[in-house]
Write a protein that holds these residues in place. Structure first.
Motif, PDB file in Angstrom:
ATOM      1  N   LYS A   5       0.849  -1.198   0.000  1.00 25.35           N
ATOM      2  CA  LYS A   5       0.000   0.000   0.000  1.00 25.35           C
ATOM      3  C   LYS A   5       0.881   1.244   0.000  1.00 25.35           C
ATOM      4  O   LYS A   5       1.758   1.392   0.842  1.00 25.35           O
ATOM      5  CB  LYS A   5      -0.897   0.013   1.240  1.00 25.35           C
ATOM      6  N   THR A   6       0.633   2.105  -0.971  1.00 25.68           N
ATOM      7  CA  THR A   6       1.353   3.380  -1.055  1.00 25.68           C
ATOM      8  C   THR A   6       0.328   4.503  -1.136  1.00 25.68           C
ATOM      9  O   THR A   6      -0.879   4.253  -1.178  1.00 25.68           O
ATOM     10  CB  THR A   6       2.261   3.447  -2.298  1.00 25.68           C
ATOM     11  N   ALA A   7       0.811   5.726  -1.199  1.00 26.16           N
ATOM     12  CA  ALA A   7      -0.082   6.883  -1.358  1.00 26.16           C
ATOM     13  C   ALA A   7      -0.814   6.824  -2.694  1.00 26.16           C
ATOM     14  O   ALA A   7      -1.839   7.480  -2.883  1.00 26.16           O
ATOM     15  CB  ALA A   7       0.714   8.171  -1.260  1.00 26.16           C
ATOM     16  N   LEU A   8      -0.305   6.033  -3.622  1.00 28.57           N
ATOM     17  CA  LEU A   8      -0.903   5.925  -4.954  1.00 28.57           C
ATOM     18  C   LEU A   8      -1.930   4.800  -5.053  1.00 28.57           C
ATOM     19  O   LEU A   8      -2.567   4.650  -6.079  1.00 28.57           O
ATOM     20  CB  LEU A   8       0.196   5.710  -6.004  1.00 28.57           C
ATOM     21  N   GLY A   9      -2.036   4.007  -4.011  1.00 35.05           N
ATOM     22  CA  GLY A   9      -3.009   2.924  -4.028  1.00 35.05           C
ATOM     23  C   GLY A   9      -2.390   1.602  -3.582  1.00 35.05           C
ATOM     24  O   GLY A   9      -1.302   1.553  -3.027  1.00 35.05           O
ATOM     25  N   ALA A  31       7.633   5.407  -7.999  1.00 38.17           N
ATOM     26  CA  ALA A  31       6.376   6.109  -8.288  1.00 38.17           C
ATOM     27  C   ALA A  31       5.897   6.896  -7.069  1.00 38.17           C
ATOM     28  O   ALA A  31       5.435   8.041  -7.195  1.00 38.17           O
ATOM     29  CB  ALA A  31       5.310   5.119  -8.745  1.00 38.17           C
ATOM     30  N   HIS A  32       6.023   6.297  -5.894  1.00 37.93           N
ATOM     31  CA  HIS A  32       5.604   6.956  -4.655  1.00 37.93           C
ATOM     32  C   HIS A  32       6.429   8.224  -4.419  1.00 37.93           C
ATOM     33  O   HIS A  32       5.880   9.303  -4.174  1.00 37.93           O
ATOM     34  CB  HIS A  32       5.766   5.978  -3.485  1.00 37.93           C
ATOM     35  N   ARG A  33       7.760   8.088  -4.515  1.00 38.71           N
ATOM     36  CA  ARG A  33       8.642   9.238  -4.315  1.00 38.71           C
ATOM     37  C   ARG A  33       8.396  10.301  -5.383  1.00 38.71           C
ATOM     38  O   ARG A  33       8.363  11.498  -5.086  1.00 38.71           O
ATOM     39  CB  ARG A  33      10.102   8.796  -4.330  1.00 38.71           C
ATOM     40  N   ASN A  34       8.198   9.884  -6.622  1.00 44.69           N
ATOM     41  CA  ASN A  34       7.933  10.834  -7.702  1.00 44.69           C
ATOM     42  C   ASN A  34       6.677  11.639  -7.442  1.00 44.69           C
ATOM     43  O   ASN A  34       6.637  12.845  -7.695  1.00 44.69           O
ATOM     44  CB  ASN A  34       7.841  10.111  -9.041  1.00 44.69           C
ATOM     45  N   ALA A  35       5.643  10.975  -6.941  1.00 44.07           N
ATOM     46  CA  ALA A  35       4.395  11.682  -6.632  1.00 44.07           C
ATOM     47  C   ALA A  35       4.618  12.724  -5.531  1.00 44.07           C
ATOM     48  O   ALA A  35       4.099  13.843  -5.616  1.00 44.07           O
ATOM     49  CB  ALA A  35       3.315  10.686  -6.221  1.00 44.07           C
ATOM     50  N   LEU A  36       5.372  12.362  -4.514  1.00 45.37           N
ATOM     51  CA  LEU A  36       5.659  13.312  -3.436  1.00 45.37           C
ATOM     52  C   LEU A  36       6.445  14.517  -3.954  1.00 45.37           C
ATOM     53  O   LEU A  36       6.133  15.662  -3.622  1.00 45.37           O
ATOM     54  CB  LEU A  36       6.450  12.625  -2.320  1.00 45.37           C
ATOM     55  N   ILE A  37       7.443  14.259  -4.775  1.00 45.03           N
ATOM     56  CA  ILE A  37       8.262  15.357  -5.314  1.00 45.03           C
ATOM     57  C   ILE A  37       7.444  16.235  -6.249  1.00 45.03           C
ATOM     58  O   ILE A  37       7.563  17.463  -6.221  1.00 45.03           O
ATOM     59  CB  ILE A  37       9.521  14.808  -6.016  1.00 45.03           C
ATOM     60  N   THR A  38       6.599  15.630  -7.057  1.00 41.41           N
ATOM     61  CA  THR A  38       5.738  16.412  -7.951  1.00 41.41           C
ATOM     62  C   THR A  38       4.863  17.367  -7.155  1.00 41.41           C
ATOM     63  O   THR A  38       4.698  18.538  -7.526  1.00 41.41           O
ATOM     64  CB  THR A  38       4.873  15.468  -8.816  1.00 41.41           C
ATOM     65  N   ARG A  39       4.311  16.889  -6.040  1.00 39.22           N
ATOM     66  CA  ARG A  39       3.489  17.757  -5.180  1.00 39.22           C
ATOM     67  C   ARG A  39       4.323  18.890  -4.589  1.00 39.22           C
ATOM     68  O   ARG A  39       3.856  20.031  -4.498  1.00 39.22           O
ATOM     69  CB  ARG A  39       2.852  16.941  -4.063  1.00 39.22           C
TER      70      ARG A  39
END
Length: 122
Positions: A5-9, A31-39
């Motif tokens: 389970k990650t922040a992405l699902g 993918a999880h780290r990329n989403a955090l950095i994008t935010r």
């Protein structure tokens, strides 16, 4: 079949081949780290003010954005995140917290902010 389970699902990882499982986990962590950095990149000045109590000029902001983009475009160092891999191997369900990723991101930002401050003193 392992559940991660990650922040992405929620994702499922085959456990039959440990090398494949490691690669799949790395992709999820990327993918999880990329989403955090994008935010963060969407409103980096606010994050810097909140987390570090610092305001930076445009040049410094551009450098920090480049540093974060560089982290985003690289793969996670599985030595740093081996604890997640080991947890996944021994448990059916693994939750991936955001804290270790923010720690990695904050260390990079902090290093740059401290270096920039030292340059001003010289």
């Amino acid at each position: 079949m392992k559940t991660v389970k990650t922040a992405l699902g929620v994702k499922r990882i085959e456990e039959r081949d440990q090398h494949l499982a490691l690669l799949q986990l790395r992709e999820l962590l990327d993918a999880h780290r990329n989403a955090l950095i994008t935010r963060l990149l969407a409103d980096l000045p606010t994050y810097l003010d909140y987390k570090f109590g610092r305001r930076v000029n445009q040049k410094q902001l551009d450098v920090l954005k480049d540093k974060l983009s560089s982290i985003k475009n690289s793969s996670v160092d599985m030595d740093k995140y081996d604890f997640l891999y080991q947890h996944m191997l021994t448990n059916e369900t693994t939750y991936v917290p955001s804290e270790p990723f923010y720690k990695e991101i904050d260390e990079s930002i902090s290093w740059y902010l401290n270096e920039a401050q030292l340059q001003l003193v010289k």
